[in-house]
Design a protein around this motif. Structure first.
Motif, mmCIF file in Angstrom:
data_model
loop_
_atom_site.group_PDB
_atom_site.id
_atom_site.type_symbol
_atom_site.label_atom_id
_atom_site.label_comp_id
_atom_site.label_asym_id
_atom_site.label_seq_id
_atom_site.Cartn_x
_atom_site.Cartn_y
_atom_site.Cartn_z
ATOM 1 N N UNK A 140 0.826 -1.210 0.000
ATOM 2 C CA UNK A 140 0.000 0.000 0.000
ATOM 3 C C UNK A 140 0.860 1.260 0.000
ATOM 4 N N UNK A 141 2.152 1.104 0.355
ATOM 5 C CA UNK A 141 3.047 2.262 0.274
ATOM 6 C C UNK A 141 3.228 2.733 -1.168
ATOM 7 N N UNK A 142 2.841 1.903 -2.129
ATOM 8 C CA UNK A 142 2.898 2.324 -3.526
ATOM 9 C C UNK A 142 1.969 3.487 -3.830
ATOM 10 N N UNK B 31 13.681 15.276 -12.136
ATOM 11 C CA UNK B 31 13.416 15.178 -10.700
ATOM 12 C C UNK B 31 12.167 14.354 -10.424
ATOM 13 N N UNK B 32 11.139 14.576 -11.242
ATOM 14 C CA UNK B 32 9.898 13.819 -11.039
ATOM 15 C C UNK B 32 10.134 12.326 -11.228
ATOM 16 N N UNK B 33 10.837 11.975 -12.281
ATOM 17 C CA UNK B 33 11.089 10.552 -12.514
ATOM 18 C C UNK B 33 11.927 9.939 -11.401
ATOM 19 N N UNK B 34 12.918 10.681 -10.908
ATOM 20 C CA UNK B 34 13.743 10.157 -9.818
ATOM 21 C C UNK B 34 12.918 9.952 -8.548
ATOM 22 N N UNK B 35 12.026 10.907 -8.260
ATOM 23 C CA UNK B 35 11.200 10.760 -7.055
ATOM 24 C C UNK B 35 10.235 9.577 -7.188
ATOM 25 N N UNK B 36 9.643 9.419 -8.394
ATOM 26 C CA UNK B 36 8.740 8.274 -8.586
ATOM 27 C C UNK B 36 9.492 6.950 -8.449
ATOM 28 N N UNK B 37 10.706 6.905 -9.000
ATOM 29 C CA UNK B 37 11.485 5.665 -8.922
ATOM 30 C C UNK B 37 11.873 5.340 -7.485
ATOM 31 N N UNK B 38 12.249 6.357 -6.714
ATOM 32 C CA UNK B 38 12.622 6.115 -5.306
ATOM 33 C C UNK B 38 11.421 5.631 -4.500
ATOM 34 N N UNK B 39 10.253 6.260 -4.730
ATOM 35 C CA UNK B 39 9.055 5.840 -3.981
ATOM 36 C C UNK B 39 8.662 4.413 -4.338
ATOM 37 N N UNK B 40 8.731 4.079 -5.631
ATOM 38 C CA UNK B 40 8.361 2.727 -6.043
ATOM 39 C C UNK B 40 9.326 1.688 -5.463
ATOM 40 N N UNK C 121 11.069 1.909 -2.687
ATOM 41 C CA UNK C 121 10.833 1.784 -1.238
ATOM 42 C C UNK C 121 9.579 0.948 -0.962
ATOM 43 N N UNK C 122 8.533 1.148 -1.741
ATOM 44 C CA UNK C 122 7.305 0.373 -1.525
ATOM 45 C C UNK C 122 7.545 -1.109 -1.775
ATOM 46 N N UNK C 123 8.263 -1.421 -2.838
ATOM 47 C CA UNK C 123 8.543 -2.834 -3.126
ATOM 48 C C UNK C 123 9.446 -3.453 -2.070
ATOM 49 N N UNK C 124 10.436 -2.682 -1.591
ATOM 50 C CA UNK C 124 11.332 -3.218 -0.559
ATOM 51 C C UNK C 124 10.577 -3.507 0.729
ATOM 52 N N UNK C 125 9.605 -2.642 1.066
ATOM 53 C CA UNK C 125 8.827 -2.862 2.298
ATOM 54 C C UNK C 125 7.992 -4.124 2.211
ATOM 55 N N UNK C 126 7.581 -4.543 1.006
ATOM 56 C CA UNK C 126 6.789 -5.771 0.850
ATOM 57 C C UNK C 126 7.649 -7.018 0.944
ATOM 58 N N UNK C 127 8.984 -6.891 1.060
ATOM 59 C CA UNK C 127 9.924 -7.996 1.252
ATOM 60 C C UNK C 127 9.741 -9.099 0.202
ATOM 61 N N UNK C 128 9.982 -8.802 -1.050
ATOM 62 C CA UNK C 128 9.865 -9.854 -2.076
ATOM 63 C C UNK C 128 11.016 -10.857 -1.951
ATOM 64 N N UNK C 129 10.718 -12.096 -2.272
ATOM 65 C CA UNK C 129 11.707 -13.181 -2.233
ATOM 66 C C UNK C 129 11.643 -13.896 -3.571
ATOM 67 N N UNK C 130 12.791 -14.049 -4.165
ATOM 68 C CA UNK C 130 12.851 -14.782 -5.428
ATOM 69 C C UNK C 130 12.989 -16.269 -5.145
ATOM 70 N N UNK C 131 12.079 -17.057 -5.695
ATOM 71 C CA UNK C 131 12.114 -18.510 -5.506
ATOM 72 C C UNK C 131 12.429 -19.174 -6.818
ATOM 73 N N UNK C 132 13.366 -20.059 -6.783
ATOM 74 C CA UNK C 132 13.724 -20.779 -7.996
ATOM 75 C C UNK C 132 12.630 -21.680 -8.496
ATOM 76 N N UNK C 133 11.606 -21.948 -7.625
ATOM 77 C CA UNK C 133 10.499 -22.813 -8.030
ATOM 78 C C UNK C 133 9.345 -22.001 -8.586
ATOM 79 N N UNK C 134 9.622 -20.794 -9.032
ATOM 80 C CA UNK C 134 8.552 -19.958 -9.553
ATOM 81 C C UNK C 134 7.839 -20.675 -10.685
ATOM 82 N N UNK C 135 6.541 -20.552 -10.670
ATOM 83 C CA UNK C 135 5.765 -21.172 -11.730
ATOM 84 C C UNK C 135 5.438 -22.627 -11.445
ATOM 85 N N UNK C 136 5.892 -23.190 -10.288
ATOM 86 C CA UNK C 136 5.611 -24.586 -9.975
ATOM 87 C C UNK C 136 5.054 -24.646 -8.552
#
Length: 623
Positions: free
Chosen positions: A10-12, A60-69, A71-86
């Motif tokens: 939701x931080x997005x 500046x606008x693009x840099x601010x949007x990229x930083x916010x995006x 940070x939001x993704x980092x807060x959701x703690x994504x984990x890459x799994x090698x078993x993706x799709x299975x």
């Protein structure tokens, strides 16, 4: 891709918020000036701040949007799994053995609490299509949830999960349950959440190829001090102590007797040392308890093995004297009882042993001039005795055993035949004692079995000789003899002893009991009987348990309680070192490695920080 904290997405919303700020710049008042030569930078800013203007590309606008995006993704703690799709069926083995009760400092709690939190994290990280099962690995393993597809299902079950036990877990049974849940096909992963203080059964292996195994370890090595045992001989008491940690510890051991402090002693224990503390003399006590006091918490992480109990029990065996010219049936029945020490003499030699302290005397076809002390059983009263004057013989036709009488518990009298019996004046006036005889097995000719509560002891009489019936050949005879012996020579102190959690204590027949229940140290009552015979006592926790026996009115009524000591020390659980657990594949081959799981949030956080620094630098140059 898995999200360990999807709610943080939701931080997005900060992205559209930044865009809205660009659209809604504040209005500035208009002024007429002679020239705009020196105001060009200001005019560009003014144009940018115009409300609801068309979005113009700005670095500046693009840099601010990229930083916010980022940070939001980092807060959701994504984990890459090698078993993706299975999709994967993940089977979690939750260790509920006694060592999981060890305390952990950060966060404050127990290893078992940490394990539950780890299982919740695994559930929250489930990818679409994944399934999850949880098995509680305790003394009696069981499946808590099977093939759950949502984290909420698992968390609801964990909210009511059983507590960790007080002893070893049955890992063999737990692995069998896991093999049954795995199935024959599909990707699967076994995940053992444990401190590693488990003994793998011999030849333990994964059920089939393609099943991965992972050990999620909770809690590191910790120190522990335990009371390894408590024993008493005569008036001497000995307490065993063990330091199972790597640090030298000091504290006190306190001895109590029937709830009263008796003695205490200061002790110091080197790493890995074992010692014994002895006191003598100690006042007599029915129940002794030894407790640890004052040991540092960092060196004593497990609490339930800090105490031990000892209960004094009687010899548990009754002395029985058989006075008989020879009876194979009686001798075999006494030999099969297991709770008596039987002696046999002939009637001619009875005078020489009459003064012995016997709990029960059995007279077979013979009677002395006077009743001996203690219980008495008469089988086939002879004629001519003033104690039981025979008034004749009769042939019983219809036999009427008293239904529900405790002496006839588990005695099938329907197939017993009696050829002849003797008539006795079983009336209070006949003996002048004032204590009535109570028929237990009656017939149309007179009682076949009667009992009496006399002032000097209990008495019973079988009014027929065993040779005149087939009772001795029936399965009912040893049961009837056991009931009679237990009633005539009660051994109340034989109940009790010292157990471990999960160990069964078989109970004697207790023919004169109306109900038997077990009372745990926290006061929880569990009914053991009826139905009869009573179920064994299986305590699930250490402490001083009580067996409450409600007696029949024929036995005086009321309730008697017998203490039972349950000590928690187990070297397998009290040693809190643990180790990494590995489980091979079928045939001993190495199990496949679990799917690679790489957390992505550190990289996203680094990107956000870098973009924020660039945005700050660009903003400074434009100013």
């Amino acid at each position: 891709m898995e999200w360990q904290a999807p709610g943080a997405l939701f931080l997005g919303l900060t992205v559209p918020a930044i865009l809205a700020l660009y659209f809604l710049r504040r209005r500035r008042p208009r002024r007429r000036v002679p020239s705009l030569l020196l105001w060009r930078p200001a005019s560009r800013e003014e144009e940018a701040n115009a409300p609801w203007q068309r979005l113009r590309p700005r670095l500046l606008l693009f840099l601010q949007l990229l930083a916010a995006l980022a940070l939001a993704l980092a807060a959701a703690r994504p984990v890459w799994s090698g078993a993706a799709g299975r999709s994967v069926h993940r089977i979690v083995l939750l260790d509920g053995s006694g060592s999981m009760r060890a305390a952990v400092p950060d966060p404050p709690g127990s290893r078992y609490g940490l394990a539950l939190e780890r299982v919740r994290e695994v559930a929250r990280a489930m990818a679409p299509g994944d399934r999850m099962s949880v098995i509680f690995v305790g003394a009696r393993p069981r499946v808590l949830v099977s093939e759950a597809t949502r984290a909420a299902q698992v968390e609801a079950v964990l909210a009511g999960a059983p507590e960790a036990g007080y002893g070893p877990a049955d890992l063999r049974a737990a692995l069998a349950l896991a093999a049954g849940l795995t199935g024959e096909a599909g990707a699967a992963e076994w995940m053992l959440v444990s401190d590693g203080a488990l003994d793998l059964p011999p030849a333990a292996a994964l059920p089939r190829p393609g099943v991965a195994f992972r050990h999620v370890r909770v809690g590191g090595p910790a120190g522990n001090v335990a009371v390894t045992g408590l024993a008493a001989r005569g008036r001497a008491v000995q307490v065993g102590l063990a330091n199972l940690g790597d640090e030298r510890v000091a504290g006190r051991v306190v001895l109590e007797g029937d709830g009263r402090p008796l003695a205490s002693r200061q002790v110091e224990l080197d790493p890995g040392a074992e010692t014994h503390v002895t006191w003598e003399p100690i006042p007599p006590a029915r129940v002794l308890a030894a407790r640890l006091d004052g040991f540092p918490s960092e060196g004593n992480a497990l609490a339930y093995d800090d105490a031990a109990w000892w209960v004094a029990t009687g010899a548990g065996r009754a002395r029985v004297l058989l006075v008989s010219p020879g009876s194979r049936f009686l001798e075999q029945a006494l030999a099969a009882h297991g709770g008596v020490d039987a002696f046999r003499v002939s009637p001619e030699d009875y005078a020489g042993v009459a003064g012995g302290a016997y709990d029960l005397t059995i007279f077979d076809r013979w009677l002395p001039p006077a009743w001996p002390p203690g219980g008495v059983l008469v089988v086939g009263p002879p004629p001519g005795s003033p104690l039981l004057p025979v008034q004749g013989e009769f042939r019983p036709g219809q036999v009427n055993p008293r239904a529900g009488h405790p002496l006839l518990a588990h005695v099938d009298w329907r197939q017993v035949h009696v050829a002849r019996a003797v008539s006795l004046p079983l009336e209070p006036s006949a003996r002048g004692s004032g204590h009535a005889w109570e028929p237990v097995v009656d017939s149309d000719g007179g009682p076949l079995l009667a009992i009496q509560e006399a002032g000097s002891g209990r008495r019973a009489v079988l009014t027929f000789r065993l040779q005149d019936s087939d009772l001795g050949l029936r399965p009912a005879f040893p049961v009837l003899m056991a009931n009679l012996v237990d009633w005539l020579a009660p051994r109340p102190d034989a109940i009790g002893g010292v157990l471990r959690p999960g160990e069964a204590l078989p109970l004697p027949p207790l023919p004169l009991a109306r109900a038997v229940s077990a009372v745990s140290p926290d006061g929880t009552r569990t009914e053991l009987a009826p139905p009869w015979p009573p179920r064994p006592l299986v305590p699930d926790r250490p402490g001083l348990w009580r067996l409450a026996v409600q007696r029949e009115p024929a036995a005086g009524g009321g309730q008697r309680e017998y203490p039972v000591a349950v000590n928690g020390y187990d070297p397998r659980e009290s040693r809190l070192t643990g180790q990494a657990v590995t489980l091979p594949g079928p045939g001993g081959v190495a199990a496949p490695a679990p799917a690679a799981r790489r957390p992505l949030w550190p990289a996203l956080a680094a990107v956000a920080l870098g973009v924020a620094l660039v945005e700050w630098w660009v903003d400074g140059r434009e100013r």
